[in-house]
Design a protein around this motif. Structure first.
Motif, PDB file in Angstrom:
ATOM      1  N   LYS A  94       0.821  -1.206   0.000  1.00 15.05           N
ATOM      2  CA  LYS A  94       0.000   0.000   0.000  1.00 15.05           C
ATOM      3  C   LYS A  94       0.857   1.258   0.000  1.00 15.05           C
ATOM      4  N   THR A 125      -8.384   5.352  -3.731  1.00 10.06           N
ATOM      5  CA  THR A 125      -9.419   4.842  -2.852  1.00 10.06           C
ATOM      6  C   THR A 125     -10.156   5.921  -2.086  1.00 10.06           C
ATOM      7  N   LEU A 168     -12.110   8.271  -3.038  1.00  8.68           N
ATOM      8  CA  LEU A 168     -13.494   8.494  -3.428  1.00  8.68           C
ATOM      9  C   LEU A 168     -14.421   7.535  -2.708  1.00  8.68           C
ATOM     10  N   LEU A 169     -14.017   6.280  -2.679  1.00  8.31           N
ATOM     11  CA  LEU A 169     -14.850   5.292  -2.017  1.00  8.31           C
ATOM     12  C   LEU A 169     -14.945   5.610  -0.532  1.00  8.31           C
ATOM     13  N   LEU A 185     -17.850   5.769   2.462  1.00 16.21           N
ATOM     14  CA  LEU A 185     -17.809   4.957   3.669  1.00 16.21           C
ATOM     15  C   LEU A 185     -17.831   5.824   4.926  1.00 16.21           C
ATOM     16  N   ASP A 189     -14.459   4.156  18.241  1.00 12.93           N
ATOM     17  CA  ASP A 189     -14.495   2.949  19.065  1.00 12.93           C
ATOM     18  C   ASP A 189     -14.036   3.322  20.483  1.00 12.93           C
ATOM     19  N   ASN A 221      -2.943   0.484   8.435  1.00 16.65           N
ATOM     20  CA  ASN A 221      -3.360   0.020   7.116  1.00 16.65           C
ATOM     21  C   ASN A 221      -4.587   0.785   6.669  1.00 16.65           C
ATOM     22  N   PHE A 222      -4.576   1.174   5.424  1.00 18.06           N
ATOM     23  CA  PHE A 222      -5.669   1.943   4.861  1.00 18.06           C
ATOM     24  C   PHE A 222      -7.003   1.208   5.051  1.00 18.06           C
ATOM     25  N   GLN A 223      -7.954   1.884   5.601  1.00 19.47           N
ATOM     26  CA  GLN A 223      -9.307   1.371   5.853  1.00 19.47           C
ATOM     27  C   GLN A 223      -9.383   0.289   6.932  1.00 19.47           C
ATOM     28  N   TYR A 224      -8.349   0.162   7.718  1.00 17.63           N
ATOM     29  CA  TYR A 224      -8.429  -0.749   8.858  1.00 17.63           C
ATOM     30  C   TYR A 224      -8.705   0.032  10.147  1.00 17.63           C
ATOM     31  N   GLY A 225      -8.603   1.363  10.060  1.00 12.52           N
ATOM     32  CA  GLY A 225      -8.823   2.163  11.262  1.00 12.52           C
ATOM     33  C   GLY A 225      -7.839   1.840  12.358  1.00 12.52           C
ATOM     34  N   ASN A 226      -6.618   1.465  11.990  1.00  9.40           N
ATOM     35  CA  ASN A 226      -5.651   1.091  13.014  1.00  9.40           C
ATOM     36  C   ASN A 226      -4.459   2.042  13.071  1.00  9.40           C
ATOM     37  N   ARG A 255     -10.050   4.826  19.443  1.00 12.70           N
ATOM     38  CA  ARG A 255      -9.037   4.692  18.406  1.00 12.70           C
ATOM     39  C   ARG A 255      -8.815   6.024  17.718  1.00 12.70           C
ATOM     40  N   GLN A 294       2.800  -4.461   7.122  1.00 13.18           N
ATOM     41  CA  GLN A 294       1.839  -5.312   7.820  1.00 13.18           C
ATOM     42  C   GLN A 294       2.135  -5.322   9.312  1.00 13.18           C
ATOM     43  N   ILE A 312       1.898   0.364  13.127  1.00 11.92           N
ATOM     44  CA  ILE A 312       1.961  -0.083  11.734  1.00 11.92           C
ATOM     45  C   ILE A 312       2.136   1.128  10.812  1.00 11.92           C
ATOM     46  N   PRO A 354     -12.231   2.357 -10.149  1.00 13.24           N
ATOM     47  CA  PRO A 354     -11.273   3.411  -9.800  1.00 13.24           C
ATOM     48  C   PRO A 354     -10.855   3.430  -8.332  1.00 13.24           C
ATOM     49  N   GLN A 355     -11.660   2.863  -7.464  1.00 14.43           N
ATOM     50  CA  GLN A 355     -11.328   2.927  -6.036  1.00 14.43           C
ATOM     51  C   GLN A 355     -10.689   1.646  -5.520  1.00 14.43           C
ATOM     52  N   TYR A 375      -7.757  -6.097  11.979  1.00 12.43           N
ATOM     53  CA  TYR A 375      -6.953  -4.900  12.212  1.00 12.43           C
ATOM     54  C   TYR A 375      -5.501  -5.060  11.844  1.00 12.43           C
ATOM     55  N   ASP A 376      -4.966  -6.259  12.006  1.00 10.18           N
ATOM     56  CA  ASP A 376      -3.559  -6.417  11.667  1.00 10.18           C
ATOM     57  C   ASP A 376      -3.362  -6.808  10.203  1.00 10.18           C
TER      58      ASP A 376
END
Lengths: 357, 589
Positions: free
Chosen positions: A4, A12, A14-15, A19, A26, A48-53, A78, A327, A349, B503-504, B527-528
């Motif tokens: 990534k 990503t 736009l998506l 979301l 949390d 990581n993108f979109q993991y909210g971590n 978080r 990762q 991460i 595109p996304q 999460y990991d």
């Protein structure tokens, strides 16, 4: 593959806008009471993108102690998705959380949230002009947001000319007199000049493809480093360059070319602002008065992924963030000004940015 | 203090007086160096000499020193440097005069010479050509852009061409040796090509093996269970099929796939005869006619005695929930293949070593990347996984998909029908949401070729004759993306799903695939980045024509990347597998 690079965020975002409405904070039950007085170093870990971590780490160079996940531990919630950068102003730490569309303000000693600016598009960096005015740059948006840090409110926008929402990118900011300069990175090739009295873009300077960062040295010269795009990019692909730009005249004074295929990034200055540092596989360093880039790197590549860089403004020690494989927990290496390894420690991460307290 | 200064000052005055020319006092400053390179980096090839000729100022009486790694190399004004060893040489130039000194560090990159590299992608069975037919041979030649490039083609020591392409027409049957010699200013390379001239097209009718060490042309089944036979063909334009069992032609069976279902234990010889259908019978004389070529291949189908249930290996408390062995690891070329960051040692030069690599990765629940389309891994367990025939999933595969990143892999299952502990029996694909759709291509085949040189893209050709490459990208700089333990080329067969790129990112399919955020995504901590997991049911196993097959248990699982797509920035879509586990044994423990 699941690699990534930062560019993925462009694809990503736009998506992620769609979301955004699903995003919830949390909240945990137990919170810790920190009291980190004295100087220290914050490390924002993108996660990581979109993991909210995404997480925040805090390192005390005097004791070599690192505390990870301090935001979560102090606040019981978080940090969010992709912590991009952090700045300090008014004794508060301002953490820009890109894909959570928020900037958190925290107490510098307790790490507890004292406020937040929400509803940003895709914030990247914040630059303070006064107690009641700051600029927030964005990715995938053709506006720089104007915010009131005191009230934690968005108060307006600066429209960037010749920029669509899709190709929109404003990044790092430096100030010279009443002007703020900003590099436009993703699918862009320019530095823009903003009059902070009128909040308008008044001038721009074309550089190479995708200038990644921007700093201002002690001689009022701005430096930016382009990444040159990538092979197959619809925006083009070229040999990247380091540019020296005179802030007064807003003209390029010198261009230092790299090889095609190089991918320099993370331009930084030391505390005296007379020495540049950047990542280009290896870690490089150069005096701001130099006529050419040294042939030998400051630190050699270690078969890993250098992702973030900073220099201790007080003593010139160099800190390098290693995302390893994107990762696992990343690693920070701390070097003496001469390049000798002093300490290394795990953080969160994808550690990407630093902030000195 | 004032008195002490007086003496050095006197010396300086005397020294300055020596510069007094034509009664004009010239004060010489410290020496200055201006390199004849903007970057201070010089490049030269091994064995060649580079001359570094800086300009100097204030250099009267100067002493020059060029040091390489602390050792004095030259004391001349200009540096002449050469080395037979490629690498980076850091050289410090120092100039000393009575008035000071100057220093510059330069780098000389000594790179290998680059004589031409000639490469040919040859068919897996070697180059066979038909007699009296033109074949245009155009090798890939690297470094043909350097000065003094030339090429020469020779047959039996006789020069036949000096062009980059050569049209070969074999008059004599048998082997012919062609020598191609290419040269440029850096040197000369030659390539020997053996061409086998035969009297008919080099048709191939063969069977792909269920796993690499399976015996050729032997298939196993149980009474009442079908074996779907489908030969791999080469060179046919319009193949016509005739199937026979033990010499008896099966009427009405004229497709490429034949489902043979023995009802009794025993051994059966199943033969397919493939004829080129575009050929027209042609009379040579009234008594002689030329017939179309037919190629036949026989496969022995062994129908084992006993019911499958007798061979079930039950789970007991000493068993592992997870797969315990990797039987084959054949990824397609990919950006994580051979890469140190993915913890390859770089020494995986045999299938055994590649399997050991994958086994170690799965044991640690670390990703095994299957590369581009068709790449697969075959694992086994220390017990049979039972088909619960209920709503629960029988087994699960861990991947690393998330909302906008899905890299679906198709799951195949196998029962150890012959009971030899090896995955040399029949594979059954598990049905997924895309099964049966017009966009899903079954029995798709790709042949991957080892690139002609290191650091090169990876060519492929599919069963429709379409060609492409798995390109390299800037993030993964290992020498080869092509699995180094595979031969010069290899063919994989499976089911191709269309890309879900938008595109996304990459959207998930609804259900039925590994590394895919579908409805069958089991709850878990993602999460990991490695907690995502899909559940699978053995009752979704099917024959190639979609007919369900009821398997009471399975012994082997194959996961195969189902997408062929590349993005210049992120590389190829490739399924990642972290672990494969028996859900029943976990539930019943």
């Amino acid at each position: 593959m699941k690699f990534k690079p930062k560019l993925l965020y462009i694809l990503t975002t736009l998506l992620s806008l769609s979301l955004a409405s699903c995003m919830e904070w949390d909240y945990g039950d137990v919170v810790e009471d920190f009291n980190a007085t004295g100087s220290g170093l914050f490390i924002t870990n993108e996660g990581n993108f979109q993991y909210g971590n995404a997480t925040l780490s805090y390192y005390d160079p005097a004791t070599n102690q690192v505390q990870n996940e301090v935001f979560f531990r102090a606040n019981g919630m978080r940090l969010g998705d992709v912590a991009q950068s952090m700045s300090i102003y008014d004794n508060k730490g301002w953490i820009v959380v890109n894909n959570s569309h928020v900037i958190f303000a925290i107490d510098l000693n307790t790490f507890k949230e004292v406020g937040r600016i929400e509803d940003l598009t895709s914030p990247r960096y914040i630059h303070f002009l006064s107690d009641e005015k700051a600029y927030v740059t964005q990715l995938w948006d053709n506006r720089i947001f104007i915010v009131n840090p005191k009230k934690y409110e968005i108060t307006g926008y600066i429209q960037v000319p010749d920029m669509t929402m899709e190709s929109g990118s404003t990044e790092q900011m430096v100030q010279y007199g009443k002007y703020v300069y900003c590099n436009c990175w993703s699918y862009q090739n320019r530095i823009i000049k903003i009059d902070t009295e009128t909040d308008e873009v008044v001038d721009q300077l074309t550089v190479g493809i995708q200038p990644t960062s921007l700093v201002l040295d002690k001689n009022d010269k701005m430096w930016t480093i382009t990444d040159g795009g990538y092979e197959g990019s619809p925006y083009g692909y070229e040999a990247p360059s380091l540019y020296k730009i005179d802030a007064e005249t807003f003209t390029i004074e010198k261009q230092f070319k790299f090889k095609l295929g190089d991918w320099p990034s993370e331009l930084q200055l030391n505390g005296e602002r007379d020495k540049l540092y950047w990542i280009n596989n290896d870690i490089w360093s150069m005096d701001v008065t130099a006529n050419r880039v040294p042939v030998r790197p400051f630190l050699e590549y270690r078969d890993t992924k250098y992702y973030g860089l900073t220099v201790n403004p007080v003593n010139g020690e160099v800190y390098v963030a290693d995302a390893i494989d994107y990762q696992q927990q990343g690693m920070i290496y701390r070097y003496s000004p001469e390049g000798k390894l002093i300490d290394e420690f795990y953080v969160g991460i994808i550690p990407g940015a630093f902030c000195w307290k | 203090m004032v008195r002490q200064l007086a003496i050095p000052l006197f010396i300086i005055l005397v020294a300055l007086s020596s510069c007094n020319k034509d009664d004009e006092l010239v004060i010489q400053g410290a020496p200055q160096i201006e390199l004849d390179s903007e970057t201070g980096i010089y490049t030269v090839k091994t064995g060649r000499t580079v001359i570094v000729a800086p300009s100097y100022k204030n250099m009267e009486g100067a002493i020059f020193s060029w040091t390489v790694n602390g050792k004095l190399y030259s004391t001349l004004q200009n540096l002449e440097f050469s080395s037979e060893e490629p690498g980076d040489y850091f050289i410090v130039l120092r100039v000393d005069t009575d008035f000071g000194s100057a220093k510059e560090e330069i780098k000389i990159e000594v790179v290998d010479r680059t004589p031409p590299i000639i490469s040919f992608l040859l068919p897996p069975q070697g180059l066979k050509v038909k007699q009296n037919t033109d074949y245009v041979l155009t090798p890939d030649i690297q470094h043909s852009d350097l000065p003094d490039f030339s090429i020469k083609w020779e047959i039996d020591g006789k020069e036949v061409s000096t062009e980059t392409s050569y049209t070969f027409n074999g008059k004599e049957l048998g082997e012919q040796k062609i020598k191609i010699t290419a040269s440029n200013e850096d040197g000369m390379t030659s390539y020997d090509l053996t061409i086998n001239v035969i009297d008919k097209d080099p048709y191939v009718v063969s069977y792909l093996l269920p796993y690499y060490a399976a015996k050729e042309n032997i298939r196993y089944t149980s009474p009442g269970y079908s074996v779907y036979l489908r030969p791999h063909l080469e060179y046919f334009n319009n193949p016509q099929f005739v199937w026979s069992v033990d010499g008896n032609v099966i009427e009405g069976e004229n497709k490429q796939t034949f489902a043979f279902t023995p009802t009794q234990p025993g051994e059966y010889d199943v033969t397919v005869s493939v004829t080129e259908g575009e050929f027209e019978t042609k009379a040579i004389t009234r008594n002689i006619s030329k017939e179309a070529t037919t190629v036949s291949t026989t496969v022995k189908v062994i129908c084992v005695s006993g019911t499958p249930k007798e061979k079930l290996r039950p789970y007991d408390s000493s068993c592992s929930h997870r797969s315990n062995k990797v039987y084959e690891f054949t990824p397609a070329p990919g950006q994580f293949v051979n890469e140190k960051r993915a913890k390859y040692s770089g020494n995986e030069k045999t299938m055994d070593l590649a399997c050991a690599y994958a086994e170690g990765r799965l044991a640690a629940q670390e990703y095994v990347s299957l590369g581009a389309w068709g790449g697969f891994i075959i694992v086994g367990f220390d017990h049979s996984i039972k088909n619960q025939k209920g709503n629960d999933y029988d087994f699960a595969v861990q991947g690393n998909a998330f909302a906008t990143s899905n890299e679906p892999g198709i799951v195949w299952v196998m029962q150890d029908t012959n009971g030899n502990g090896l995955p040399d029996d029949e594979w059954y694909e598990l049905r997924g949401s895309e099964t049966g759709k017009s966009t899903t291509i079954q029995d798709y085949e790709i042949t991957y070729f080892r690139p002609g040189g290191s650091y090169s893209n990876n060519p492929w050709i599919d069963c429709f004759g379409k060609q492409g490459i798995i390109p390299r990208n800037m993030y993964h700089d290992q020498e080869y993306y092509y699995p180094i333990w595979k031969p010069e080329s290899y063919t994989v067969r499976g089911t191709l799903l269309p890309s879900t790129m938008h595109p996304q990112g990459h959207a998930p399919y609804q259900w039925g695939y590994v590394d895919n955020c579908g409805e069958d995504n089991l709850a878990g901590d993602s999460y990991d980045g490695s907690g995502q997991m899909n559940g699978f049911k053995i009752s979704n196993a099917m024959y190639p024509d979609g007919t369900p097959i009821m398997l009471d248990y399975i012994d082997f699982v194959k996961v195969q990347c189902a997408i062929q797509e590349d993005h210049p920035s992120f590389g190829e879509v490739s399924t990642e597998v972290f672990s494969i586990e028996d859900r029943n044994s976990i539930r019943n423990k």
